[in-house]
Structures are given as C-alpha cells and as structure tokens.
Design a protein around this motif. Structure first.
Motif, mmCIF file in Angstrom:
data_model
loop_
_atom_site.group_PDB
_atom_site.id
_atom_site.type_symbol
_atom_site.label_atom_id
_atom_site.label_comp_id
_atom_site.label_asym_id
_atom_site.label_seq_id
_atom_site.Cartn_x
_atom_site.Cartn_y
_atom_site.Cartn_z
ATOM 1 N N SER A 16 64.786 28.465 -11.582
ATOM 2 C CA SER A 16 64.325 27.731 -10.240
ATOM 3 C C SER A 16 63.810 28.925 -9.715
ATOM 4 N N THR A 17 64.287 30.471 -9.569
ATOM 5 C CA THR A 17 63.740 31.272 -8.570
ATOM 6 C C THR A 17 62.393 31.776 -9.175
ATOM 7 N N VAL A 18 62.253 31.824 -10.557
ATOM 8 C CA VAL A 18 61.144 32.341 -11.435
ATOM 9 C C VAL A 18 60.004 31.456 -10.683
ATOM 10 N N LEU A 19 60.220 29.996 -10.971
ATOM 11 C CA LEU A 19 59.300 29.110 -10.740
ATOM 12 C C LEU A 19 58.840 29.269 -9.111
ATOM 13 N N TYR A 20 59.725 29.497 -8.246
ATOM 14 C CA TYR A 20 59.664 29.561 -6.823
ATOM 15 C C TYR A 20 58.366 30.788 -6.613
ATOM 16 N N GLY A 25 53.185 32.985 -5.566
ATOM 17 C CA GLY A 25 52.156 34.052 -5.597
ATOM 18 C C GLY A 25 52.631 35.340 -6.085
ATOM 19 N N LEU A 26 54.276 35.389 -6.034
ATOM 20 C CA LEU A 26 54.694 36.786 -6.313
ATOM 21 C C LEU A 26 54.673 37.158 -7.673
ATOM 22 N N LEU A 27 54.650 36.000 -8.757
ATOM 23 C CA LEU A 27 54.341 36.411 -10.088
ATOM 24 C C LEU A 27 53.074 35.687 -10.559
ATOM 25 N N PRO A 28 52.530 36.242 -11.731
ATOM 26 C CA PRO A 28 51.240 35.775 -12.191
ATOM 27 C C PRO A 28 51.552 34.245 -12.707
ATOM 28 N N GLU A 29 50.577 33.445 -12.817
ATOM 29 C CA GLU A 29 50.685 32.001 -13.443
ATOM 30 C C GLU A 29 50.853 32.097 -14.995
ATOM 31 N N PRO A 30 51.714 31.394 -15.524
ATOM 32 C CA PRO A 30 51.912 31.673 -16.911
ATOM 33 C C PRO A 30 50.847 31.006 -17.785
ATOM 34 N N LEU A 31 50.735 31.561 -18.973
ATOM 35 C CA LEU A 31 49.706 31.066 -19.783
ATOM 36 C C LEU A 31 50.556 29.639 -20.255
ATOM 37 N N LYS A 32 49.589 28.505 -20.053
ATOM 38 C CA LYS A 32 50.188 27.108 -20.455
ATOM 39 C C LYS A 32 49.432 26.885 -21.854
ATOM 40 N N ASP A 33 50.056 27.475 -22.944
ATOM 41 C CA ASP A 33 49.646 27.281 -24.523
ATOM 42 C C ASP A 33 49.774 25.906 -24.777
ATOM 43 N N LYS A 34 50.949 25.112 -24.445
ATOM 44 C CA LYS A 34 50.892 23.929 -24.887
ATOM 45 C C LYS A 34 51.871 23.131 -23.675
ATOM 46 N N LEU A 47 58.327 43.284 -12.334
ATOM 47 C CA LEU A 47 58.328 42.729 -11.092
ATOM 48 C C LEU A 47 59.429 42.099 -10.323
ATOM 49 N N LEU A 48 60.038 41.126 -11.295
ATOM 50 C CA LEU A 48 61.259 40.624 -10.783
ATOM 51 C C LEU A 48 62.452 41.552 -10.422
ATOM 52 N N ALA A 49 62.613 42.719 -11.065
ATOM 53 C CA ALA A 49 63.482 43.570 -10.774
ATOM 54 C C ALA A 49 62.917 44.398 -9.306
ATOM 55 N N PHE A 50 61.632 44.720 -9.198
ATOM 56 C CA PHE A 50 61.100 45.138 -7.933
ATOM 57 C C PHE A 50 61.130 44.257 -6.913
ATOM 58 N N ILE A 51 61.147 43.022 -6.971
ATOM 59 C CA ILE A 51 61.318 42.120 -6.073
ATOM 60 C C ILE A 51 63.030 41.971 -5.422
ATOM 61 N N LYS A 52 63.690 42.185 -6.330
ATOM 62 C CA LYS A 52 65.122 42.165 -6.175
ATOM 63 C C LYS A 52 65.488 43.691 -5.578
ATOM 64 N N TYR A 53 64.686 44.572 -5.802
ATOM 65 C CA TYR A 53 64.953 46.029 -5.217
ATOM 66 C C TYR A 53 64.478 45.788 -3.673
ATOM 67 N N TRP A 76 50.057 46.234 -9.453
ATOM 68 C CA TRP A 76 50.892 45.735 -10.167
ATOM 69 C C TRP A 76 51.665 46.348 -11.283
ATOM 70 N N GLN A 77 50.894 47.572 -11.930
ATOM 71 C CA GLN A 77 51.204 48.338 -12.794
ATOM 72 C C GLN A 77 52.336 49.391 -12.394
ATOM 73 N N ASN A 78 51.877 49.942 -11.018
ATOM 74 C CA ASN A 78 52.886 50.992 -10.445
ATOM 75 C C ASN A 78 53.351 50.497 -9.336
ATOM 76 N N PRO A 79 54.139 49.598 -9.239
ATOM 77 C CA PRO A 79 54.680 49.042 -7.851
ATOM 78 C C PRO A 79 55.293 50.072 -6.967
ATOM 79 N N TYR A 80 56.267 51.038 -7.551
ATOM 80 C CA TYR A 80 56.929 51.874 -6.543
ATOM 81 C C TYR A 80 55.828 52.951 -5.966
ATOM 82 N N GLU A 81 55.226 53.388 -6.756
ATOM 83 C CA GLU A 81 53.912 54.396 -6.137
ATOM 84 C C GLU A 81 53.216 53.516 -5.126
ATOM 85 N N SER A 82 52.943 52.448 -5.378
ATOM 86 C CA SER A 82 52.305 51.498 -4.395
ATOM 87 C C SER A 82 53.081 51.379 -3.058
#
Length: 213
Positions: A16-20, A25-34, A47-53, A76-82
């Motif tokens: 539920s937290t991931v979907l929220y 917009g905190l996480l990129p949209e998933p690839l809806k393959d099927k 990114l989830l670990a960074f959000i918790k931090y 996004w690739q270097n969140p702590y540096e940002s």
C-alpha cells in the motif's frame, strides 16, 4: 526490473505504501507489461530506503520529499549527493513564519538580543526568515537560567569546532568520484545517528553515576 512482491520484500515496505508513493510521484511508474502484472525499476529499492532515511532522520514530510525529488538538480542515481546541495528543502520548509518584532514581543527581548543570538549561531533563520523551529529554540533559551545559558554557549563552541571537521570530511567525500553517494550516506549516518547517540548516552551515563552517589 522487479515484481511488486519482490520490491516489497527487498525494501521491507508494504504494498500500500509503494502504491501511495507511486501515486504521489515519489517513485517512477511501473512498466505495465501485462494486465495486473507490473514491473518496477530496480532503483526503487534504494529510493524507498532514501525516503525512509529522510523521514527518520529529518522528520521530512511527503510534501518536502516531493519538492526535493522534483527539483531539477536532484539526481535519482545519487540521492545523498543531491541532498547535500538541496538540504534546505528538507531542513527549511516551514509553513509558519515569524517577524523578528513578533518574537521579541512574545519573549520580551530586544531586537538587539535577538540579532546577537543569530550572530552567535544559536538561531539560524533561513534567508532571514524565522520559522517555528527558531521560535521553539528561542522559547527554550528564554527559559534557561544563568548556568544553563553557559552550557548553551559550550554547545555552540563545540558545534562550531565539530562543524569544521564535518565540512572537511564532506568536501573530501565529494572529491572522490568512486562510491561518492555511498560515502555521503555514511557521513549522514555519522552526523545524524552516531553523533546524537554518543552525546546523549554520555550525559545519561554520567547522570546515572552521579545519582547513585
């Protein structure tokens, strides 16, 4: 790419937290393959670990994190540096602000006294704006007796000495291009987790020893 079950397990974050977070917009949209089969980018775990931090160590709100992530200089690739260059978004985002005259009237101090606290580094308004945090600190200081004010001065002296070492360590880490973000995460742990623990536990230990005498 990760399935939802894998992302939940690896990040220890409820579905539920991931979907929220995706919705916000905190996480990129998933690839809806099927239909009903969504794949998430591998970076979502970090990114989830960074959000918790941010939530744990900065008490960051969702709106603050959204503002950080949407900033054009956030990588996004270097969140702590940002975070180093954009930390004002997390540290300074306060809705309630106060004029110097309002604080002086509330706490019965002069503007000269208020400015002296700013000059000493006890109060740190962002770009001259006093927030609820500065008000809270000022309220504590105004309740202090003479002995406690001397202790506050010692806090300031120690903080300034440590700040020089901390800044030098940070600048050194920024010069090292290899595993830069990992190194900065470690430095944040030193500053936000280890330092308060060492200081507060020493106070507790000495109090326990003195109280049994």
């Amino acid at each position: 790419m990760l399935k939802m079950n894998d992302l939940v397990k690896l990040s220890q974050t409820p579905k539920s937290t991931v979907l929220y977070y995706v919705k916000e917009g905190l996480l990129p949209e998933p690839l809806k393959d099927k239909p009903n089969f969504h794949l998430y980018d591998d970076r979502c775990v970090e990114l989830l670990a960074f959000i918790k931090y941010l939530q744990t160590n900065f008490s960051a709100s969702i709106s603050q994190i959204k503002q950080l992530f949407s900033h054009p200089n956030f990588d996004w690739q270097n969140p702590y540096e940002s975070l180093i260059s954009l930390i004002g978004i997390i540290m300074g985002a306060e809705n309630e602000t106060f004029l110097p005259s309002e604080l002086c009237q509330e706490f019965s101090i002069s503007e000269t006294e208020l400015q002296a606290m700013v000059d000493d580094g006890l109060l740190n308004p962002r770009e001259g704006v006093f927030t609820a945090k500065e008000r809270d600190i000022l309220a504590i200081v105004c309740r202090c007796n003479e002995a406690e004010r001397e202790m506050v001065k010692t806090y300031l002296q120690t903080a300034k000495m440590l700040a020089t070492q901390e800044v030098n360590l940070t600048l050194s880490a920024l010069k090292d291009s290899e595993k830069k973000d990992e190194k900065l995460k470690h430095l944040f742990d030193l500053l936000l987790v280890l330092k308060p623990y060492v200081f507060n536990m020493q106070t507790l230990k000495i109090y326990q020893m003195e109280s049994v005498k």
